[in-house]
Design a protein around this motif. Structure first.
Motif: not given
Length: 368
Positions: A56-69
């Motif tokens: 669910y991380i990559d499809p999450a509607p959050v900024p990229t920095w939140v996903k990878y940070g």
């Protein structure tokens, strides 16, 4: 100058291994395949849930920095931590501590160590020799420090901050594969040694077939990972498996390094070494908050006990460790420093071992 600390005594202790064994409640030596399997199953269940959550991380509607940070690093950390818990369960199989059945131990150990790209039988045999020769500069198998006859005073290139930082980073990321492939940080052998060659000098003639079995199991796992990479995508494989695998390796090297690197611990040449003093020449360390020691199945905070009685399963280790500490007395070493601080300071202060005087090398001590 040599490090000043509360050194472990090097005289023959006033107790025997039999004395210590009698102090431990009898049930602590009981090995239950069912109970051990429940711990292993819990680790696998948590890792499975973490994987599902990661989808669910990559499809999450959050900024990229939140996903990878934030999100992916949290997944990597906890997946690696629980993967290390699985590694510890497989490690107990090698010690025959998972169950009373060697067939169950070797079957479970082969499967789960192989899934973590560990050559089960190969490492089982070299690790057994580590336990048989702990603290012996001539025969120990892992994290054998360099030794000198006389301490060298003054600044050396190893002390330069960038060099030290680089060596720590390389050790935590590449230390485990370098040890398996090139026998780095181990005892010297008369010819090239690694954990994948059945004719490596590490192994006896009767152990060669099991080294082959370990190699074939790794080939099977790597083939499966290759299929997954082609099917699911290589980026998926890196994020889902490779990074947590590197975290497992980091924990393994960090734990092992800190268990055997401390200014209070002696080392011995074979002429002065004996098994009991060598087995006690290790240190208990917590890996952080109590939940981390639980996740890691107390592999680090009860390590002194583990070297004395390696068939005691982890779920009895705290009780058994508490039972022998009063008897060990000054021979027991523990360290309550934060693990990051301990890593930095001990890497700085424990670069090689040296006798206090050139005339008496019956014990050697870490020097900075």
């Amino acid at each position: 100058m040599a490090l000043k600390t509360n050194r472990q005594p090097v005289e023959k202790p006033p107790f025997t291994i039999g004395t210590l064994r009698k102090a431990i409640p009898a049930h602590c030596f009981e090995r239950s395949a069912l109970r051990s399997s429940m711990y292993l199953a819990f680790d696998i269940a948590v890792m499975s849930l973490l994987y599902v959550a990661s989808t669910y991380i990559d499809p999450a509607p959050v900024p990229t920095w939140v996903k990878y940070g934030i999100m992916w690093p949290l997944y990597w950390f906890f997946q690696g931590a629980f993967g290390t818990g699985v590694w510890v369960c497989a490690h107990e199989c090698g010690h025959q501590a998972f169950s009373s059945s060697q067939a169950i131990n070797d079957g479970v150990g082969l499967v789960f160590h192989s899934l973590l790209l560990v050559p089960y039988y190969s490492w089982k045999h070299s690790h057994r020799r580590h336990h048989s020769n702990t603290g012996c500069l001539d025969k120990d198998e892992v994290f054998v420090p360099p030794h000198r006859a006389v301490a060298h005073e003054g600044l050396e290139w190893e002390e330069w901050l960038p060099i030290r930082m680089g060596k720590v980073l390389v050790t935590l990321t590449m230390g485990w594969p370098l040890y398996l492939m090139f026998n780095v940080a181990s005892r010297p052998y008369p010819r090239f040694a690694n954990h994948f060659d059945p004719w490596s000098p590490i192994f006896s003639k009767r152990e060669r077939i099991e080294v082959v079995i370990s190699d074939l199991a790794l080939v099977a796992v790597l083939s499966g990972l290759s299929v997954l990479g082609r099917t699911m995508g290589w980026a998926w494989l890196v994020k889902t498996y490779v990074v947590p695998y590197l975290i497992v390796n980091m924990w393994l090297v960090l734990i092992t390094l800190l268990q055997h690197t401390h200014p209070a611990l002696p080392h011995y040449f074979e002429k002065d070494w004996d098994w009991l003093r060598g087995a006690m020449a290790t240190v208990d360390r917590s890996m952080g908050p109590p939940f981390m020691d639980n996740i890691l199945h107390h592999i680090s905070d009860t390590h002194v006990l583990h070297h004395l009685f390696s068939t005691i399963p982890h779920y009895h280790a705290e009780e058994a460790s508490a039972a022998i500490r009063p008897i060990l007395g000054k021979y027991y070493q523990s360290d309550s420093r934060w693990v990051g601080r301990a890593l930095w300071e001990d890497w700085r202060d424990c670069r090689y071992v040296v006798p206090d005087t050139p005339e008496d090398d019956s014990a050697l001590w870490f020097h900075k």
